[in-house]
Design a protein around this motif. Sequence first.
Motif, short mmCIF file in Angstrom:
data_model
loop_
_atom_site.label_atom_id
_atom_site.label_comp_id
_atom_site.label_asym_id
_atom_site.label_seq_id
_atom_site.Cartn_x
_atom_site.Cartn_y
_atom_site.Cartn_z
N PRO A 146 20.74 -19.02 -22.30
CA PRO A 146 19.89 -18.49 -23.39
C PRO A 146 18.55 -19.18 -23.51
N GLY A 147 18.40 -20.34 -22.86
CA GLY A 147 17.13 -21.05 -22.94
C GLY A 147 16.15 -20.70 -21.85
N LEU A 148 16.42 -19.66 -21.08
CA LEU A 148 15.51 -19.27 -20.00
C LEU A 148 14.16 -18.86 -20.57
N GLN A 149 13.09 -19.40 -19.97
CA GLN A 149 11.74 -19.15 -20.47
C GLN A 149 10.85 -18.43 -19.45
N LYS A 150 11.08 -18.66 -18.16
CA LYS A 150 10.22 -18.08 -17.14
C LYS A 150 11.08 -17.38 -16.10
N TYR A 151 10.76 -16.12 -15.85
CA TYR A 151 11.53 -15.30 -14.91
C TYR A 151 10.57 -14.62 -13.96
N THR A 152 10.78 -14.83 -12.64
CA THR A 152 9.92 -14.27 -11.61
C THR A 152 10.78 -13.57 -10.59
N ALA A 153 10.46 -12.30 -10.30
CA ALA A 153 11.24 -11.53 -9.33
C ALA A 153 10.32 -10.51 -8.65
N TYR A 154 9.42 -11.01 -7.81
CA TYR A 154 8.53 -10.12 -7.06
C TYR A 154 9.30 -9.44 -5.92
N ARG A 155 8.95 -8.18 -5.70
CA ARG A 155 9.44 -7.41 -4.56
C ARG A 155 10.96 -7.33 -4.48
N CYS A 156 11.62 -7.35 -5.61
CA CYS A 156 13.07 -7.13 -5.66
C CYS A 156 13.30 -5.66 -6.03
N LYS A 157 13.16 -4.81 -5.06
CA LYS A 157 13.22 -3.37 -5.32
C LYS A 157 14.60 -2.90 -5.71
N GLN A 158 15.63 -3.71 -5.46
CA GLN A 158 16.98 -3.32 -5.81
C GLN A 158 17.30 -3.54 -7.29
N LEU A 159 16.44 -4.28 -8.01
CA LEU A 159 16.67 -4.55 -9.43
C LEU A 159 16.10 -3.41 -10.27
N GLY A 160 16.74 -3.19 -11.42
CA GLY A 160 16.29 -2.13 -12.32
C GLY A 160 16.26 -2.58 -13.77
N ASP A 161 16.46 -1.64 -14.67
CA ASP A 161 16.37 -1.93 -16.10
C ASP A 161 17.50 -2.82 -16.60
N THR A 162 18.67 -2.77 -15.96
CA THR A 162 19.83 -3.52 -16.45
C THR A 162 19.57 -5.01 -16.47
N SER A 163 19.03 -5.54 -15.41
CA SER A 163 18.78 -6.98 -15.33
C SER A 163 17.73 -7.42 -16.34
N LEU A 164 16.60 -6.70 -16.41
CA LEU A 164 15.54 -7.09 -17.33
C LEU A 164 15.97 -6.89 -18.78
N SER A 165 16.76 -5.88 -19.07
CA SER A 165 17.26 -5.68 -20.43
C SER A 165 18.21 -6.80 -20.83
#
Length: 660
Positions: free
Chosen positions: A372-391
Amino acid sequence: MGHLLSKNGYRLKKRTRKLHHRKKKKRNCFLQGPCMLCFIVHSNSSGLDDDSDHLETSVNGSGCHHNSVTGITVPGVGGVGIGAAAASKLAERYATLASPEDCSKFLLSPRELAIWEGQGRGLLSAVPAKLIPTPALFRTAGVSVTVPIPVPVPGSTGNYAEMVCKRKCSEVQRCTPCKQPRCAFAAPDGGLENGGVGGGGGEASSNSETGDCHLPLCPLPSSSSSSSSSSSSSSSSLADGCCGLGLHADFSHNSDLPPCCLHHYDDCQARGSDAADHLSINHLPSSILLKVLSHLTVKERCLCASLVCKYWRDLCLDFQFWKQIDLSGLQQVNDDLLVKIASRRQNVTELNISDCRGVHDHGVSALASHCPGLQKYTAYRCKQLGDTSLSALATHCPLLVKVHVGNQDKLTDEALKKLGEHCSELKDVHLGQCYSITDEGMVALARGCPKLQRLYLQENKLVTDRSMRAVAEHCPELQFVGFMGCPVTSQGVIHLTALRNLSVLDLRHISELNNETVMEVVRKCRNLSSLNLCLNWSINDRCVEIIAKEGRSLKELYLVSCKITDHALIAIGQYSNTIETVDAGWCKDITDQGATQIAQSSKSLRYLGLMRCDKVNEETVERLVVQYPHIVFSTVMQDCKRTLERAYQMGWSPNTSNTS
């Protein structure tokens, strides 16, 4: 008599009553009593129970010998012991002592005694907060004397702290076994030898039987009256002990030492060198090893350092290495690994999984639920990721301040709505080449994240002027704005004039951007320091002249493939005192005159890009490089020369290249 000045003196009577039936231990001291010359004082860790051990003395023609920690050593002068006449006189003085006041006078030098009596203060009622010096009888040249530390008398008017040597440690400390070398005076059986002792040097300390290595007490400084006479003895060699403390031993100046002492000294020195040879990197403190391992990458720690030994594996699993997790480019990373990291490490603050093709929404969601303490998230060119992960990140990590998810085709407005709903602390967002994002998601993000400071979009074909207007209205703290290749127009860009803190503006490849809008933005945004107008054919010389005049804080101006001529460069050199970087590459109308004029007139210019300006001769650039060495001129030939020069500096040579 020695117990009268001990802090445990009040226990003497009680101790005597308990042990009255025991046979008194015979003392071998020639004074037949507690040796006032050695004056044993107890530390905080020892009591009256150890008095019998501390008071054991022996005289063998050269001095007294005591416990290695609390005793003292008084070697004979020049290798000769105290004479019979001196001993008898000392015994007579000792026998006449009948009160604590007399004992204090016996211990203090005449000069210090006169000072204290002249001030009208009692010796025992006001014990000075300094060390009592060595008796004058033993302050002789060529003699190394170590004396312990006296303690206030019980029952005195003040409650004084124990007078100890004013070092970093206020108490006698014990050394860590097997981590540091033993004292230089360690006897073969583990005891501590008293340097300079003649006959009584064969007795071992009682502490040696317990296996503990005690630190020696620091020698007391000599009084001012005897400082000159003892200067030669104080310059004796220092044998370091545990934890940095040491014992004084005048081996270099006293040539009359018994052979056994010199043998022990050489033996200890040899053992110390052997111990140093056997030291390894694991003997370093864990904090230093952690600092060393922190310079390794995650891949190096996981695949190399953690396989050395179990100790290094535990160090590599330290929590500080797993706060910022950079897994970018590692194709071995998959969902199972993220689940394991999430189950063991719940203090992750930064995560970078760029170019990790084996990671899917399930793994990112599992990590988000446990961190829950995550502050910075970087995921360039991960075309397999969608709305589920970011939500999932938006729901479980409300402290997010940075989200960089460029080039994710499956990302839609639903994820942006979740970010705007739960992540009000968001400050840095990168959504370049997320082609499914529309104005609806951008408006929701702008309304829910008023603290947004950096926003970058690139070729988002469904983002229009409506998004730019919402960003300018709801995010007043924006400092970096980029809409490269987005279908925005001057009507949307004009809203950016409301951003007073705007410092970096990227308007590359905006199809419908006119000069008036750009000039108005430069006039209103007084903190603008970097302006990128590349690939905009509508930008002309007049616009550049206004930018040079109005951009008081502008330092970087990029005009690649703009419709400008030499007049634009001349205007920059004439009107701007702040612009340091100008890139006019691929501007076909730039000639030698414009490059020469801006180099001559500009006082702030440090970089001039002339890549593929075909009307600029290379001879002119070579002359400018020599004439203005503080300016970096970028052309095809100059860039090749700099690249080759860096290769030579790194050790490259044409011969090695050909053979390989």
